[in-house]
Structure formats: C-alpha cells, structure tokens
Design an enzyme around this catalytic site. Structure first.
Site, short mmCIF file in Angstrom:
data_model
loop_
_atom_site.label_atom_id
_atom_site.label_comp_id
_atom_site.label_asym_id
_atom_site.label_seq_id
_atom_site.Cartn_x
_atom_site.Cartn_y
_atom_site.Cartn_z
N ASP A 192 26.83 -31.99 17.25
CA ASP A 192 26.39 -31.02 16.24
C ASP A 192 26.30 -31.73 14.89
O ASP A 192 27.32 -32.21 14.37
CB ASP A 192 27.40 -29.86 16.19
CG ASP A 192 26.89 -28.72 15.33
OD1 ASP A 192 25.96 -28.95 14.52
OD2 ASP A 192 27.43 -27.61 15.45
N THR A 231 8.00 -36.66 10.05
CA THR A 231 7.01 -35.60 10.01
C THR A 231 5.86 -35.85 9.03
O THR A 231 6.05 -36.55 8.02
CB THR A 231 7.70 -34.27 9.63
OG1 THR A 231 6.72 -33.26 9.44
CG2 THR A 231 8.49 -34.41 8.33
N TYR A 264 12.21 -28.83 4.02
CA TYR A 264 12.15 -29.53 5.32
C TYR A 264 11.56 -30.93 5.13
O TYR A 264 12.18 -31.93 5.54
CB TYR A 264 11.32 -28.72 6.32
CG TYR A 264 10.95 -29.48 7.57
CD1 TYR A 264 11.90 -29.80 8.54
CD2 TYR A 264 9.63 -29.90 7.79
CE1 TYR A 264 11.54 -30.51 9.68
CE2 TYR A 264 9.27 -30.60 8.93
CZ TYR A 264 10.23 -30.92 9.88
OH TYR A 264 9.88 -31.62 10.99
N1 LIG Z 1 7.77 -29.32 15.95
C1 LIG Z 1 6.86 -29.88 15.16
O1 LIG Z 1 5.75 -29.35 15.00
C2 LIG Z 1 7.15 -31.19 14.47
C3 LIG Z 1 6.21 -31.70 13.59
C4 LIG Z 1 6.47 -32.90 12.95
C5 LIG Z 1 7.64 -33.59 13.21
N2 LIG Z 1 8.55 -33.06 14.07
C6 LIG Z 1 9.79 -33.80 14.30
O2 LIG Z 1 9.87 -34.11 15.68
C7 LIG Z 1 11.25 -34.15 16.08
C8 LIG Z 1 11.44 -33.31 17.31
O3 LIG Z 1 11.04 -31.98 17.01
P1 LIG Z 1 10.90 -30.85 18.11
O4 LIG Z 1 9.56 -30.27 17.96
O5 LIG Z 1 11.37 -31.36 19.42
O6 LIG Z 1 11.94 -29.81 17.49
P2 LIG Z 1 12.72 -28.65 18.20
O7 LIG Z 1 12.05 -28.21 19.43
O8 LIG Z 1 13.02 -27.67 17.12
O9 LIG Z 1 14.07 -29.37 18.63
C9 LIG Z 1 14.98 -29.88 17.69
C10 LIG Z 1 16.34 -29.88 18.33
O10 LIG Z 1 17.24 -30.40 17.37
C11 LIG Z 1 18.51 -29.88 17.67
N3 LIG Z 1 19.19 -29.53 16.44
C12 LIG Z 1 18.79 -28.69 15.46
N4 LIG Z 1 19.72 -28.60 14.52
C13 LIG Z 1 20.74 -29.40 14.92
C14 LIG Z 1 22.03 -29.72 14.40
N5 LIG Z 1 22.48 -29.18 13.26
N6 LIG Z 1 22.80 -30.57 15.09
C15 LIG Z 1 22.38 -31.11 16.24
N7 LIG Z 1 21.20 -30.84 16.81
C16 LIG Z 1 20.40 -30.00 16.15
C17 LIG Z 1 18.36 -28.65 18.55
O11 LIG Z 1 18.89 -28.99 19.80
P3 LIG Z 1 19.98 -28.09 20.62
O12 LIG Z 1 19.26 -27.72 21.88
O13 LIG Z 1 21.10 -29.03 20.85
O14 LIG Z 1 20.36 -26.91 19.79
C18 LIG Z 1 16.87 -28.49 18.68
O15 LIG Z 1 16.50 -28.10 19.98
C19 LIG Z 1 12.05 -33.72 14.86
O16 LIG Z 1 12.51 -34.86 14.18
C20 LIG Z 1 11.04 -33.01 13.99
O17 LIG Z 1 11.38 -33.07 12.62
C21 LIG Z 1 8.32 -31.87 14.73
#
Ligand SMILES: NC(=O)c1ccc[n+]([C@@H]2O[C@H](COP(=O)([O-])OP(=O)(O)OC[C@H]3O[C@@H](n4cnc5c(N)ncnc54)[C@H](OP(=O)(O)O)[C@@H]3O)[C@@H](O)[C@H]2O)c1
Length: 306
Positions: A37, A102, A126
């Site tokens: 976490d 991002t 963000y």
């Molecule tokens: N989604 C987009 O459109 C987008 C766009 C640009 C960049 N990104 C980047 O891509 C990466 C992956 O994104 P994603 O789309 O896979 O995001 P996601 O589906 O929201 O998954 C992020 C995961 O991070 C974990 N998390 C959140 N807060 C946390 C905390 N306080 N401590 C530990 N774990 C935490 C959660 O996992 P748990 O299951 O453990 O809760 C969550 O499932 C990130 O770095 C994001 O910034 C995403």
C-alpha cells in the site's frame, strides 16, 4: 528473458493485470494492496528487501484524475514518494526499474505530438504528481525506463471503453467530448512492450541509452468522441445496438481536473532505442472487444437481449 523474479506492482490495475497475463514463463511477483500500500511508505523498503526482485515494473498509481484534485497528499504519496522509494531500492540493489507515467504531464497546447524533450506543464494534480514521480526516480540515478502512456483501455478494470459500453446499456443517446485528442493505448499492447523491454535489458545488460523517458502509446490518434464512435461501430459487430453519440465541447462537460486538449505522444524514440511500435489503436480496440464479448457475463447479456 529476465532470469530472476520480476516484481510487478499495481494489483488489479489494467496494466498490471495485462503484464501478468502476458508473462508466460517469466517469474512474476505480482503485488498489490493491502500488503503493498503506497499510503504506507515506511513498509516499502522491508517489502522490497524480502521480495529481492531482479527487475521492478511499477504499474501502481493513484489514477483517479478528478479525485486527485481533492486527494493531493494521497496522489503525491502514490505517484511521487512510492516511485522514489522503489527507485532508491533499485539504485542500491543495482537492478532496473520500468515505471509508467502519463501524457497528462503536458498541457496540450503544442498542437503536434509531444516528444520526450518537450516542456512539461501539467494542468492538474494527477499530472503534476506523476511528473514529480518521474523527476524523483531520475534523481536517484537508478537504471530506470520511464514510459509515458495515454488513454489506457482493456477488457477489465475502469476505463473509457467499458464506461461507454455501460452507458450504451442504459441509454440510446450520449454526449462525448470532441475537442480533446490523444492516443488510445491497449493495456495488453503496453504490457507486451514492457515485457519486451525487460527481455532486452536481460539479454544485452543495461545500456545507458535505455535510461530516461520514452513515449509509449498506441499508434494513431482520435478524440474521445471519435473513440466512442469507433467503440460502438466495432461493438455493433458483437450485437450491440449503437447509441447516438453527439459531439460536445470540453466546456460543456465540466470536470474538477482540467485535461490537456491535445496530448498526442510521438513514440519515435521507443522505436529507435527498443525497436518497439505499439499497434494502431483501432486494431487493438477490435481485439479488446473480442475479449470483452467472450466473457461469460457479456455473452449472457447478448443472449438475453436477443
Ligand atoms: N489509465 C489511463 O488511461 C492511463 C493513462 C496514462 C498513464 N497511465 C499510467 O499507467 C499506469 C497504470 O495505470 P492503469 O490504467 O493500470 O491504472 P489502474 O487500472 O487505475 O490501476 C492502478 C492500480 O494502482 C494500484 N494503486 C492505486 N493506489 C494505490 C496505493 N495507494 N498503493 C498501492 N497501489 C495503489 C491499484 O491496485 P490495487 O488493485 O492493489 O488496489 C490500482 O488497481 C499508471 O502509472 C498510470 O498513471 C494510465
């Protein structure tokens, strides 16, 4: 292939899930909350020592763009402070880190696809916290590959594709923002790119030009309205009756966080250094929808609607 265990953070997140699904015979230590976490930063060093990975992929982040405006402390803990601790561990253990950032580090005013060297100027908490994470990682001197991606979608998790399909189940008329453009990226394609980079590092050893920031997004670009229209056109082949999608301006859809109007990413450097180009988003969309509609839940919904 990386021989020792690869630590993948991000729990049930889109990218972490896709990495685990694509990992094949690689040894993966897939971690997430509650044990890992990022709100409990003091616990991280001991967790890292106990895991003793040979490479870390950080796919965890505070990704709630609007909520981050009022949860600034949590966003900075997860997006700046935890990545710094991971990078400090990697620097001390002399292992590589692959971290995801991002397109929202940019303000969207360039009017052309952003290159890695372009000036950053995030428009919300963000993006600012993710940029601070990049800087914190680079300051540790770790062997770090930072991949900026954008508009991530997959068959699971929270994303625009599934939001649109959910909305279409409730209404036959939608309004979607047409004046923000970017590069939709399938989580599966980003995951494949990440694993190829890990393999490359393992085969060649660390090469200095692997380090730093890279743009890694799906090929091609569109607006949210264009994305929604393409989703429904492709979903129609799976039996969905497409809703009407009216284009609206950002000003007509106010959100707590301001988003960049044009955050297209130029991914030339990823191709030049790693020989990787992510597939066109439309091809990835068709593939992802096949996966969405092959889940028992959707098949059942289709059958009952028919
Ligand atoms: N989604 C987009 O459109 C987008 C766009 C640009 C960049 N990104 C980047 O891509 C990466 C992956 O994104 P994603 O789309 O896979 O995001 P996601 O589906 O929201 O998954 C992020 C995961 O991070 C974990 N998390 C959140 N807060 C946390 C905390 N306080 N401590 C530990 N774990 C935490 C959660 O996992 P748990 O299951 O453990 O809760 C969550 O499932 C990130 O770095 C994001 O910034 C995403």
């Amino acid at each position: 292939m990386v021989l020792g265990p690869i630590l993948v953070t991000g729990g049930s997140g889109q990218v972490a899930t896709a990495i685990v699904a694509a990992a094949g015979k690689r040894t993966i230590l897939h971690v997430g909350r509650p044990a890992w976490d990022f709100d409990n930063l003091d616990a991280l060093p001991a967790l890292l020592r106990a895991a003793a990975p040979s490479l870390i992929i950080n796919a965890a982040a505070h990704t709630a763009v609007d909520r981050a405006e009022t949860e600034s402390d949590a966003a900075y803990r997860a997006n700046r402070d935890a990545p710094r601790i991971l990078a400090e561990y990697c620097a001390a253990a002399d292992i590589p880190l692959i971290h995801i950032s991002t397109d929202y580090v940019f303000d969207g005013s360039k009017g052309a696809p952003y290159e890695e060297t372009d000036a950053t100027n995030p428009t919300g908490v963000y993006g600012a916290s993710k940029l601070a994470g990049e800087e914190a990682i680079l300051a540790t001197g770790a062997k770090a590959v930072i991949l900026r991606t954008s508009w991530v979608f997959s068959a699971t998790g929270k994303n625009f594709l599934l939001t649109m399909l959910g909305a279409a189940a409730k209404t036959n008329k939608l309004r979607v923002v047409a004046d923000q453009i970017g590069c939709p990226t399938a989580a599966a394609d980003l995951a494949a790119a990440i694993l190829r980079i890990a393999d490359r590092i393992s085969v060649t050893g660390w090469v200095p030009n692997y380090g730093g920031v890279f743009h890694a997004a799906g090929s091609g670009s569109t607006s949210w309205h264009g994305f929604a229209t393409a989703i429904f056109a492709a979903a129609e082949k799976h039996g969905l009756t497409p809703p009407t999608v009216d284009p609206i301006a950002t000003a007509d859809w106010p959100t707590p966080a301001k988003r960049p109007a044009d955050s297209r990413l130029n991914c030339y450097k990823l191709g030049k250094i790693f020989g990787i180009a992510l597939p066109d988003w439309r091809i990835a969309l068709a593939r992802t929808l096949n996966s969405v509609y092959s889940t028992p839940e959707r098949s059942a919904a289709k059958t009952s609607a028919a």
